[in-house]
Enzyme design. Sequence first.
Site, short mmCIF file in Angstrom:
data_model
loop_
_atom_site.label_atom_id
_atom_site.label_comp_id
_atom_site.label_asym_id
_atom_site.label_seq_id
_atom_site.Cartn_x
_atom_site.Cartn_y
_atom_site.Cartn_z
N LYS A 1 0.81 -1.23 0.00
CA LYS A 1 0.00 0.00 0.00
C LYS A 1 0.84 1.27 0.00
O LYS A 1 0.45 2.27 -0.60
CB LYS A 1 -0.96 0.00 1.20
N ASP B 1 -10.33 2.54 2.61
CA ASP B 1 -10.54 1.82 3.87
C ASP B 1 -11.30 2.67 4.89
O ASP B 1 -12.23 2.20 5.55
CB ASP B 1 -9.19 1.40 4.49
P1 NDP Z 1 0.19 -1.97 11.32
O1 NDP Z 1 1.18 -3.08 11.43
O2 NDP Z 1 0.47 -0.78 10.48
O3 NDP Z 1 -0.12 -1.42 12.82
C1 NDP Z 1 -0.36 -2.31 13.86
C2 NDP Z 1 -0.89 -1.52 15.06
O4 NDP Z 1 -1.28 -2.47 16.07
C3 NDP Z 1 0.14 -0.60 15.72
O5 NDP Z 1 -0.55 0.53 16.21
C4 NDP Z 1 0.69 -1.47 16.84
O6 NDP Z 1 1.22 -0.73 17.93
C5 NDP Z 1 -0.57 -2.15 17.29
N1 NDP Z 1 -0.38 -3.43 17.99
C6 NDP Z 1 0.05 -4.59 17.46
N2 NDP Z 1 0.02 -5.57 18.40
C7 NDP Z 1 -0.44 -5.01 19.55
C8 NDP Z 1 -0.70 -5.49 20.86
N3 NDP Z 1 -0.49 -6.78 21.17
N4 NDP Z 1 -1.16 -4.63 21.79
C9 NDP Z 1 -1.38 -3.33 21.48
N5 NDP Z 1 -1.17 -2.81 20.25
C10 NDP Z 1 -0.69 -3.64 19.29
O7 NDP Z 1 -1.17 -2.68 10.88
P2 NDP Z 1 -2.41 -1.99 10.15
O8 NDP Z 1 -2.65 -0.67 10.79
O9 NDP Z 1 -2.22 -2.03 8.69
O10 NDP Z 1 -3.61 -3.01 10.47
C11 NDP Z 1 -4.17 -3.11 11.78
C12 NDP Z 1 -5.31 -4.12 11.73
O11 NDP Z 1 -6.42 -3.63 10.96
C13 NDP Z 1 -4.85 -5.43 11.07
O12 NDP Z 1 -5.18 -6.48 11.92
C14 NDP Z 1 -5.65 -5.49 9.77
O13 NDP Z 1 -6.02 -6.81 9.46
C15 NDP Z 1 -6.89 -4.64 10.09
N6 NDP Z 1 -7.45 -4.02 8.87
C16 NDP Z 1 -8.73 -4.35 8.49
C17 NDP Z 1 -9.30 -3.80 7.35
C18 NDP Z 1 -10.70 -4.20 6.94
O14 NDP Z 1 -11.08 -3.94 5.80
N7 NDP Z 1 -11.49 -4.79 7.82
C19 NDP Z 1 -8.56 -2.86 6.48
C20 NDP Z 1 -7.21 -2.55 6.98
C21 NDP Z 1 -6.70 -3.14 8.13
P3 NDP Z 1 2.79 -0.29 17.95
O15 NDP Z 1 2.86 0.94 17.08
O16 NDP Z 1 3.05 -0.02 19.38
O17 NDP Z 1 3.56 -1.45 17.39
#
Ligand code: NDP
Length: 282
Positions: A68, A105
């Site tokens: 993306k 999205d």
């Molecule tokens: P990124 O990898 O860019 O970001 C992940 C985020 O999750 C960060 O803010 C990270 O925090 C946080 N995180 C991960 N693990 C934990 C944990 N155990 N506890 C607390 N915070 C945590 O992922 P995306 O933003 O691209 O995607 C996030 C979710 O959204 C995914 O699961 C994806 O599948 C879903 N999604 C769904 C869509 C839909 O159409 N339904 C569309 C797009 C995404 P930190 O910065 O501290 O690491």
Amino acid sequence: MNTPLHFAVMGNPIQHSYSPLLHSLFAKQAGLDINYEKMLVPLEDFESAVHTFFEQGGKGLNITIPFKLRAHELARGNLSRRAQSAGSVNTLWMEEGQLHGCNTDGIGMVNDIRRQGIALEGKKILLLGAGGAARGVIMPLLESGCQQLQVVNRTAAKATELARQCQTNLPQYANIFRAGGFEHIQGQWDIVINATSSSLQHHTLPLPAGLFTQDSLAYDMIYTPDNNTPFLQQARKDGAGITSDGLGMLVYQGAESFFIWNHIRVNPVPVLETLRQQLISG
Ligand code: NDP
């Protein structure tokens, strides 16, 4: 006989994608003859794969993990406001010989929340996470007329960076936008959105008790067949009266891409029902 319009979703991995099913159902509704394929693109070949697709007459592309950001870079001369704000692109198309990009999205999630009869106007919204998905929903949420938006993240600095960007790019909303770590969460919220990937890892989040009321919506971007992610379980235990996973977000972002490419509005509701049934039956 006319040749079907050609679309695809590019990603790596890609086998999990529901986009071909979504778009074939949208096309059936719209009476369009389309061919929508999944394309597994090697990491080093993304840019050339996009160019080849459009050179061969392709009409539109969806882009998923991990491309993306590179799609955003490829279309940087012709990005929609949504793509600029999200910093990533999930929809590409050609217009007057130029590659264009949008991110659907965020508007997909907002439309899915509205489908459930929930207004965003005047609401206090708590957004958990500061990754790509969170960034993509910030502008549509701010523009929805909400009263307050607070973003919290495990790594608090990423949330405050989003607030700083908002101050620069959307200064008219700076007074309703807050950011910080989970320890900054206080009070009750109308809508709490989980944009972290915690549910994928089967982790719960360090949320204080008393966050939800019977009228609060807990929304998880992740989806499961039975609308029951770890975050939604946690929210129900804490009193959230309305819970929703992100399957509708997926369907509504697809409908928005379909509109960009074909200028036809489809009804996502029956498509969402079909997809839910498909998930349940495995
Ligand atoms: P990124 O990898 O860019 O970001 C992940 C985020 O999750 C960060 O803010 C990270 O925090 C946080 N995180 C991960 N693990 C934990 C944990 N155990 N506890 C607390 N915070 C945590 O992922 P995306 O933003 O691209 O995607 C996030 C979710 O959204 C995914 O699961 C994806 O599948 C879903 N999604 C769904 C869509 C839909 O159409 N339904 C569309 C797009 C995404 P930190 O910065 O501290 O690491």
